[in-house]
Scaffold this active site. Sequence first.
Site, PDB file in Angstrom:
ATOM      1  N   CYS A 137      14.946 -26.827  25.543  1.00  0.00           N
ATOM      2  CA  CYS A 137      15.738 -26.577  24.337  1.00  0.00           C
ATOM      3  C   CYS A 137      15.845 -27.757  23.375  1.00  0.00           C
ATOM      4  O   CYS A 137      15.511 -27.636  22.201  1.00  0.00           O
ATOM      5  CB  CYS A 137      17.141 -26.131  24.742  1.00  0.00           C
ATOM      6  SG  CYS A 137      17.184 -24.475  25.470  1.00  0.00           S
ATOM      7  N   ILE A 138      16.338 -28.898  23.840  1.00  0.00           N
ATOM      8  CA  ILE A 138      16.716 -29.963  22.918  1.00  0.00           C
ATOM      9  C   ILE A 138      15.536 -30.511  22.123  1.00  0.00           C
ATOM     10  O   ILE A 138      15.684 -30.775  20.925  1.00  0.00           O
ATOM     11  CB  ILE A 138      17.461 -31.083  23.679  1.00  0.00           C
ATOM     12  CG1 ILE A 138      18.728 -30.503  24.326  1.00  0.00           C
ATOM     13  CG2 ILE A 138      17.843 -32.210  22.734  1.00  0.00           C
ATOM     14  CD1 ILE A 138      19.539 -31.516  25.106  1.00  0.00           C
TER      15      ILE A 138
END
Length: 467
Positions: free
Chosen positions: A287-288
Amino acid sequence: MELEPKVRVAPDEELRLKLQSKTARIGVVGLGYVGLPLAFEFAKQGFDTLGIDLDTTRVVQLNAGQNFIQDLSDEAVRSVVEDGYLRAEDHFRSVPDLDVIFVCVPTPVTVSKDPDTSYIEAASASIASNLRAGHLVILKSTTYPETTEGVVQPMLEAAACPKGLQIGKDFFLAFSPERIDPGNQHFTTANTPVVVGGVTPLCTSLAGQALHQVVANVHPVSSPRVAEMEKLLENIFRSVNIALVNELARLCDRMGGVSIWEVVEAAATKPFGFMPFWPGPGLGGHCIPVDPYYLSWLARRYDFETSFITLAARVNEEMPFYVVEAVTRAVADQPVRLRDANILILGVAFKKNVDDTRHSPALRVIELLYERGIRNVTYSDPYVADLVAHVQGKPLSLSSVALTKETIRASDVVIVLTDHDSLPYAHIAQHARCIIDTRNAMSRVEHDANKVILLGGGNFYESGGEA
């Protein structure tokens, strides 16, 4: 005697009754870090649960009761499979038999860092071709706002129209972002609050009821777009703050004599208005590293540039270059040519105590070391037995080595990239000649400070600066 006509139950009421009685059949598309834990939780609650994954190996493993997700108990997974509550298939032919279908597929970015929704589109197309009245589809894959309503909904409606089905009345669609933190033993799928937003209020209500079967705290929002945006906010919040400390770490190294680790620790004593974040060799996980580019891509469609967010992502992406620069400087201080140097990497997972290497900064560090002409690169990771990196577009296969004193002593530079708790730091400190510590891991043991170069510790190597 004339029989009374059978009363037709509305699709939403029928689904509510099935959820209440636990007779609803649950489907989960994608059996990875998000999908399998979710499927397991429904199976544990007594729901007939089907996992759908095109990876036949995963399907065979799961149907044999074999767990392949680190955060789940092998025994618990085996139990729900043997009891008949969880099974898997590598096709979508059973979709008509399901009531609730969760979509938990990957959402990567392209080479140009644009969203790749091909997995979502493929799953949606397969569901659409099997759509029936009463279906509830919940997208959980992290994505940009407008994906649920702009990508999934049109595909479902196109298939529903010839059947006379109407969204929000006959079938239902919502978005509920995943909140998986690999390796977190405290917050799991079952006890982590979730957000949900449907394309209609009834869709939101039904999706919330379905999620309530396995999650106690469900927070409804007004639309899928709100739910999609809040997920990006969660991860971009971390990206921006990590970029801040990464940039300050480099400044501390340039200044000398100031440790960002000590600075953050001191700032964290403030009981309000501050949250500690720590520097590192780069960001990993699904995600990040990806989400800032999902948002910036969407913003460009509205003639808006997310300058601050994109800059933070770039700062984090520069960290592997910074680490490799430190390696070349450290090798230059030793009587060995760069191309002959032996480099040992400790930890290749994207975070400690997990086996997940997705977008791990170690992959980029290895690639950059090879580009610098360093070919003698090995790694040791208790969670990752084998690793495939890519160097100039070609796969490079590596295997974890044992951390013997001979292996450590033979290395010109040891780099701590992932600070697994189980790594023998005292053993490493005793036998290593030079340690580049990107995680402040060596602070756990007694060590010779003269042979440890700490990222952000004021003695790291900055290109163009001084040690």
